[in-house]
Scaffold this motif. Sequence first.
Motif, PDB file in Angstrom:
ATOM      1  N   PRO A   1     112.925  27.937 158.377  1.00 19.05           N
ATOM      2  CA  PRO A   1     113.814  27.046 159.136  1.00 19.05           C
ATOM      3  C   PRO A   1     113.213  25.649 159.221  1.00 19.05           C
ATOM      4  O   PRO A   1     112.000  25.487 159.309  1.00 19.05           O
ATOM      5  CB  PRO A   1     113.898  27.703 160.510  1.00 19.05           C
ATOM      6  CG  PRO A   1     112.691  28.554 160.603  1.00 19.05           C
ATOM      7  CD  PRO A   1     112.370  28.983 159.207  1.00 19.05           C
ATOM      8  N   THR A   2     114.085  24.672 159.154  1.00 22.14           N
ATOM      9  CA  THR A   2     113.604  23.293 159.224  1.00 22.14           C
ATOM     10  C   THR A   2     113.164  22.989 160.646  1.00 22.14           C
ATOM     11  O   THR A   2     113.669  23.560 161.616  1.00 22.14           O
ATOM     12  CB  THR A   2     114.713  22.310 158.815  1.00 22.14           C
ATOM     13  OG1 THR A   2     115.832  22.498 159.663  1.00 22.14           O
ATOM     14  CG2 THR A   2     115.115  22.522 157.371  1.00 22.14           C
ATOM     15  N   ALA A   3     112.223  22.086 160.751  1.00 20.32           N
ATOM     16  CA  ALA A   3     111.738  21.696 162.066  1.00 20.32           C
ATOM     17  C   ALA A   3     112.844  20.934 162.805  1.00 20.32           C
ATOM     18  O   ALA A   3     113.645  20.219 162.202  1.00 20.32           O
ATOM     19  CB  ALA A   3     110.495  20.829 161.930  1.00 20.32           C
ATOM     20  N   ARG A   4     112.860  21.088 164.106  1.00 19.39           N
ATOM     21  CA  ARG A   4     113.872  20.413 164.921  1.00 19.39           C
ATOM     22  C   ARG A   4     113.562  18.932 165.025  1.00 19.39           C
ATOM     23  O   ARG A   4     112.414  18.523 165.027  1.00 19.39           O
ATOM     24  CB  ARG A   4     113.891  21.023 166.315  1.00 19.39           C
ATOM     25  CG  ARG A   4     114.353  22.460 166.322  1.00 19.39           C
ATOM     26  CD  ARG A   4     114.407  23.020 167.710  1.00 19.39           C
ATOM     27  NE  ARG A   4     115.202  22.152 168.561  1.00 19.39           N
ATOM     28  CZ  ARG A   4     115.015  22.034 169.870  1.00 19.39           C
ATOM     29  NH1 ARG A   4     114.077  22.714 170.470  1.00 19.39           N
ATOM     30  NH2 ARG A   4     115.767  21.239 170.579  1.00 19.39           N
ATOM     31  N   THR A   5     114.590  18.147 165.151  1.00 17.77           N
ATOM     32  CA  THR A   5     114.426  16.721 165.385  1.00 17.77           C
ATOM     33  C   THR A   5     114.370  16.491 166.884  1.00 17.77           C
ATOM     34  O   THR A   5     115.189  17.023 167.638  1.00 17.77           O
ATOM     35  CB  THR A   5     115.599  15.936 164.782  1.00 17.77           C
ATOM     36  OG1 THR A   5     115.673  16.226 163.383  1.00 17.77           O
ATOM     37  CG2 THR A   5     115.418  14.446 164.983  1.00 17.77           C
ATOM     38  N   ASN A   6     113.413  15.717 167.300  1.00 21.42           N
ATOM     39  CA  ASN A   6     113.235  15.441 168.717  1.00 21.42           C
ATOM     40  C   ASN A   6     114.419  14.607 169.228  1.00 21.42           C
ATOM     41  O   ASN A   6     114.737  13.561 168.671  1.00 21.42           O
ATOM     42  CB  ASN A   6     111.923  14.697 168.936  1.00 21.42           C
ATOM     43  CG  ASN A   6     111.529  14.624 170.383  1.00 21.42           C
ATOM     44  OD1 ASN A   6     112.357  14.370 171.243  1.00 21.42           O
ATOM     45  ND2 ASN A   6     110.261  14.845 170.646  1.00 21.42           N
ATOM     46  N   GLY A   7     115.032  15.063 170.290  1.00 20.78           N
ATOM     47  CA  GLY A   7     116.192  14.368 170.848  1.00 20.78           C
ATOM     48  C   GLY A   7     115.843  13.038 171.486  1.00 20.78           C
ATOM     49  O   GLY A   7     116.647  12.104 171.473  1.00 20.78           O
TER      50      GLY A   7
ATOM     51  N   GLU B   1     107.506  18.459 165.569  1.00 16.99           N
ATOM     52  CA  GLU B   1     108.934  18.230 165.364  1.00 16.99           C
ATOM     53  C   GLU B   1     109.127  17.060 164.399  1.00 16.99           C
ATOM     54  O   GLU B   1     108.191  16.342 164.067  1.00 16.99           O
ATOM     55  CB  GLU B   1     109.614  17.918 166.700  1.00 16.99           C
ATOM     56  CG  GLU B   1     109.651  19.088 167.643  1.00 16.99           C
ATOM     57  CD  GLU B   1     110.277  18.733 168.974  1.00 16.99           C
ATOM     58  OE1 GLU B   1     110.849  19.635 169.576  1.00 16.99           O
ATOM     59  OE2 GLU B   1     110.185  17.572 169.399  1.00 16.99           O
ATOM     60  N   GLN B   2     110.364  16.878 164.001  1.00 13.46           N
ATOM     61  CA  GLN B   2     110.714  15.734 163.162  1.00 13.46           C
ATOM     62  C   GLN B   2     111.244  14.617 164.035  1.00 13.46           C
ATOM     63  O   GLN B   2     111.546  14.812 165.202  1.00 13.46           O
ATOM     64  CB  GLN B   2     111.761  16.136 162.128  1.00 13.46           C
ATOM     65  CG  GLN B   2     111.235  17.092 161.101  1.00 13.46           C
ATOM     66  CD  GLN B   2     112.291  17.432 160.079  1.00 13.46           C
ATOM     67  OE1 GLN B   2     113.470  17.155 160.258  1.00 13.46           O
ATOM     68  NE2 GLN B   2     111.872  18.047 158.985  1.00 13.46           N
TER      69      GLN B   2
ATOM     70  N   ARG C   1     104.391  19.253 169.215  1.00 14.15           N
ATOM     71  CA  ARG C   1     105.313  20.343 168.877  1.00 14.15           C
ATOM     72  C   ARG C   1     105.635  20.430 167.393  1.00 14.15           C
ATOM     73  O   ARG C   1     106.421  21.283 166.981  1.00 14.15           O
ATOM     74  CB  ARG C   1     106.627  20.171 169.643  1.00 14.15           C
ATOM     75  CG  ARG C   1     106.473  20.223 171.136  1.00 14.15           C
ATOM     76  CD  ARG C   1     107.824  20.029 171.769  1.00 14.15           C
ATOM     77  NE  ARG C   1     107.728  19.921 173.218  1.00 14.15           N
ATOM     78  CZ  ARG C   1     108.728  19.590 173.995  1.00 14.15           C
ATOM     79  NH1 ARG C   1     109.916  19.348 173.466  1.00 14.15           N
ATOM     80  NH2 ARG C   1     108.564  19.510 175.294  1.00 14.15           N
TER      81      ARG C   1
END
Length: 117
Positions: free
Chosen positions: A19-25, A67-68, A65
Amino acid sequence: MSYQPPPFGNQEYYSPPPPTARTNGKSIAALVLGILSVITPYIGLLFGIIAIILSAISLKEIRNRYEQGRGMAIAGLVCGIVGTIIYAVIIVLIVVAVIFFNEYDGGYNTFSNFNNI
């Protein structure tokens, strides 16, 4: 688990991609507020300060974390700094202009001309 058909010949089973890393909101919000700080009059200073704070928080979260969104956070930081500087300079210029033009009357005092008559 889903059923995978048996391989044909020498083919192997392939696992699904990770799974791709989540993008930080917060980095997305920092970018949006940074852009708004440059183009929005009057409240650009406030948007710029919030963008700087959010991008600093998001850069720390991205590092911890994995994240992206690091590029968006950096762009939000730069835009926030630029917008804050632009509107801070404008506010200082306006304050200096108001102070200067209120103290300077141009050498003409309308009431002194009537006293000499």
